[in-house]
Design a protein around this motif. Structure first.
Motif, PDB file in Angstrom:
ATOM      1  N   TYR A   3       0.842  -1.197   0.000  1.00 41.41           N
ATOM      2  CA  TYR A   3       0.000   0.000   0.000  1.00 41.41           C
ATOM      3  C   TYR A   3       0.874   1.243   0.000  1.00 41.41           C
ATOM      4  O   TYR A   3       1.883   1.311   0.722  1.00 41.41           O
ATOM      5  CB  TYR A   3      -0.886   0.034   1.244  1.00 41.41           C
ATOM      6  CG  TYR A   3      -1.854  -1.114   1.361  1.00 41.41           C
ATOM      7  CD1 TYR A   3      -3.125  -1.048   0.799  1.00 41.41           C
ATOM      8  CD2 TYR A   3      -1.490  -2.267   2.055  1.00 41.41           C
ATOM      9  CE1 TYR A   3      -4.020  -2.105   0.919  1.00 41.41           C
ATOM     10  CE2 TYR A   3      -2.373  -3.338   2.176  1.00 41.41           C
ATOM     11  CZ  TYR A   3      -3.635  -3.246   1.607  1.00 41.41           C
ATOM     12  OH  TYR A   3      -4.505  -4.292   1.723  1.00 41.41           O
ATOM     13  N   SER A   4       0.447   2.242  -0.750  1.00 43.49           N
ATOM     14  CA  SER A   4       1.082   3.552  -0.627  1.00 43.49           C
ATOM     15  C   SER A   4       0.584   4.192   0.662  1.00 43.49           C
ATOM     16  O   SER A   4      -0.354   3.705   1.293  1.00 43.49           O
ATOM     17  CB  SER A   4       0.711   4.437  -1.821  1.00 43.49           C
ATOM     18  OG  SER A   4      -0.676   4.786  -1.751  1.00 43.49           O
ATOM     19  N   GLN A   6      -1.044   6.931   1.012  1.00 39.81           N
ATOM     20  CA  GLN A   6      -2.429   7.392   0.844  1.00 39.81           C
ATOM     21  C   GLN A   6      -3.405   6.225   0.927  1.00 39.81           C
ATOM     22  O   GLN A   6      -4.477   6.333   1.526  1.00 39.81           O
ATOM     23  CB  GLN A   6      -2.594   8.112  -0.504  1.00 39.81           C
ATOM     24  CG  GLN A   6      -1.921   9.468  -0.575  1.00 39.81           C
ATOM     25  CD  GLN A   6      -0.437   9.366  -0.909  1.00 39.81           C
ATOM     26  OE1 GLN A   6       0.066   8.270  -1.205  1.00 39.81           O
ATOM     27  NE2 GLN A   6       0.262  10.485  -0.867  1.00 39.81           N
ATOM     28  N   GLU A   7      -3.034   5.085   0.333  1.00 41.51           N
ATOM     29  CA  GLU A   7      -3.905   3.906   0.376  1.00 41.51           C
ATOM     30  C   GLU A   7      -4.025   3.370   1.791  1.00 41.51           C
ATOM     31  O   GLU A   7      -5.117   2.982   2.227  1.00 41.51           O
ATOM     32  CB  GLU A   7      -3.360   2.819  -0.558  1.00 41.51           C
ATOM     33  CG  GLU A   7      -3.483   3.171  -2.027  1.00 41.51           C
ATOM     34  CD  GLU A   7      -2.714   2.221  -2.923  1.00 41.51           C
ATOM     35  OE1 GLU A   7      -3.065   2.122  -4.112  1.00 41.51           O
ATOM     36  OE2 GLU A   7      -1.751   1.580  -2.426  1.00 41.51           O
ATOM     37  N   ARG A  10      -6.377   5.607   3.762  1.00 42.45           N
ATOM     38  CA  ARG A  10      -7.792   5.332   3.477  1.00 42.45           C
ATOM     39  C   ARG A  10      -8.237   4.020   4.110  1.00 42.45           C
ATOM     40  O   ARG A  10      -9.348   3.906   4.621  1.00 42.45           O
ATOM     41  CB  ARG A  10      -8.022   5.298   1.967  1.00 42.45           C
ATOM     42  CG  ARG A  10      -7.968   6.662   1.289  1.00 42.45           C
ATOM     43  CD  ARG A  10      -8.531   6.613  -0.111  1.00 42.45           C
ATOM     44  NE  ARG A  10      -7.693   5.794  -0.983  1.00 42.45           N
ATOM     45  CZ  ARG A  10      -6.681   6.277  -1.714  1.00 42.45           C
ATOM     46  NH1 ARG A  10      -6.387   7.573  -1.671  1.00 42.45           N
ATOM     47  NH2 ARG A  10      -5.981   5.481  -2.495  1.00 42.45           N
ATOM     48  N   LEU A  11      -7.374   3.027   4.096  1.00 42.17           N
ATOM     49  CA  LEU A  11      -7.714   1.712   4.649  1.00 42.17           C
ATOM     50  C   LEU A  11      -7.898   1.762   6.159  1.00 42.17           C
ATOM     51  O   LEU A  11      -8.820   1.162   6.710  1.00 42.17           O
ATOM     52  CB  LEU A  11      -6.604   0.710   4.290  1.00 42.17           C
ATOM     53  CG  LEU A  11      -6.753  -0.713   4.832  1.00 42.17           C
ATOM     54  CD1 LEU A  11      -7.902  -1.420   4.123  1.00 42.17           C
ATOM     55  CD2 LEU A  11      -5.449  -1.488   4.641  1.00 42.17           C
ATOM     56  N   TYR A  40       5.929   2.981   1.119  1.00 43.65           N
ATOM     57  CA  TYR A  40       5.085   1.827   0.809  1.00 43.65           C
ATOM     58  C   TYR A  40       5.102   0.858   1.992  1.00 43.65           C
ATOM     59  O   TYR A  40       6.137   0.696   2.656  1.00 43.65           O
ATOM     60  CB  TYR A  40       5.552   1.137  -0.467  1.00 43.65           C
ATOM     61  CG  TYR A  40       5.308   1.966  -1.707  1.00 43.65           C
ATOM     62  CD1 TYR A  40       4.092   1.911  -2.373  1.00 43.65           C
ATOM     63  CD2 TYR A  40       6.288   2.831  -2.188  1.00 43.65           C
ATOM     64  CE1 TYR A  40       3.847   2.689  -3.495  1.00 43.65           C
ATOM     65  CE2 TYR A  40       6.051   3.610  -3.309  1.00 43.65           C
ATOM     66  CZ  TYR A  40       4.840   3.537  -3.957  1.00 43.65           C
ATOM     67  OH  TYR A  40       4.608   4.323  -5.071  1.00 43.65           O
TER      68      TYR A  40
END
Length: 252
Positions: A3-4, A6-7, A10-11, A40
């Protein structure tokens, strides 16, 4: 899966700013950093973030969380069982609060007369519950369970007269902040000093001993945490910054 930042934000619901801070203090390092500088995170980091959030929900300070997770003897399964026990205890507390609110609703719906004492008690419980839901994790992480529980107990122990003074002071502080910002006054002005004094009274009306350093630290939160900023700036932008600057200058 990778995951980045930002991802992962959000998660998990954790802001990217908090994730960067966790990286800076060594609490949650990314699995890799690309040449572009992007962070990451892999599966191990996702599990560690989950553990961090469990501990934060229980009010454990970040330094203590890092110490626990970095301990070679850390037992994740045992920790999860401990979290479950603590959450079940919290559920019991919330269920009591829910029953209290339902009693109030039922009384209103039946047009019954509830004593002022019961109304006041239910209202104080709603206030402390709202604060826990909105700010609990952050303030418990920063100040620890003992201080937050003490602050909640102080609110619950307020008399009606004290509570009225407390809420009146809150309104007065907000009004004077908005007027001062509209008028372009300086936080170092006499009005800034009076607002700082009112805020000091607001903080200590529950019986807490005054600590200038803590006063300044709380005021810093008003500009660091967007929720506090939004509260003070809801009508006039700049109120949170004015209050912080006034406290930093005048608290002693």
């Amino acid at each position: 899966m990778e995951y980045s930042i930002q991802e992962l934000s959000r998660l998990s619901g954790v802001t990217t700013r908090a994730l960067r801070w966790y990286d800076q203090i060594g609490l949650l390092k990314p699995s890799r950093v690309a040449e572009s500088g992007y962070r990451y995170y892999g599966g191990a980091e996702v599990d560690r973030l989950q553990d961090i959030l469990y501990y934060r929900a229980l009010g454990v300070e970040l330094a203590q969380i890092k110490e626990c997770l970095d301990d070679p003897s850390f037992d994740r399964l045992a920790a999860l069982r401990s979290h479950l026990a603590a959450l079940e205890a919290e559920r019991e507390r919330l269920e009591k609060l829910i029953r209290s609110v339902k009693d109030t609703i039922g009384t209103e719906e039946r047009n019954e007369i509830m004593s002022d004492e019961k109304k006041f008690e239910a209202f104080k419980r709603r206030v402390t519950a709202h604060n826990e839901e909105t700010y609990g994790a952050e303030i418990r992480a920063k100040y620890g369970d003992a201080q937050v529980d003490e602050a909640n107990a102080a609110v619950m122990n307020l008399t009606q007269a004290q509570y009225q003074e407390w809420t009146d002071l809150g309104r007065e502080i907000q009004e004077r902040l908005e007027n001062a910002v509209r008028a372009g006054l300086s936080p170092e002005s006499e009005e800034g000093k009076e607002i700082c004094t009112l805020h000091r009274r607001w903080l200590t009306i529950t019986g807490n001993r005054y600590d200038p350093a803590k006063h300044r630290g709380i005021a810093e939160l008003y500009v660091m945490d967007e929720r506090f900023t939004a509260y003070y700036d809801k009508q006039v932008p700049g109120c949170a910054s004015f209050l912080r600057d006034a406290v930093v200058h005048w608290a002693n």
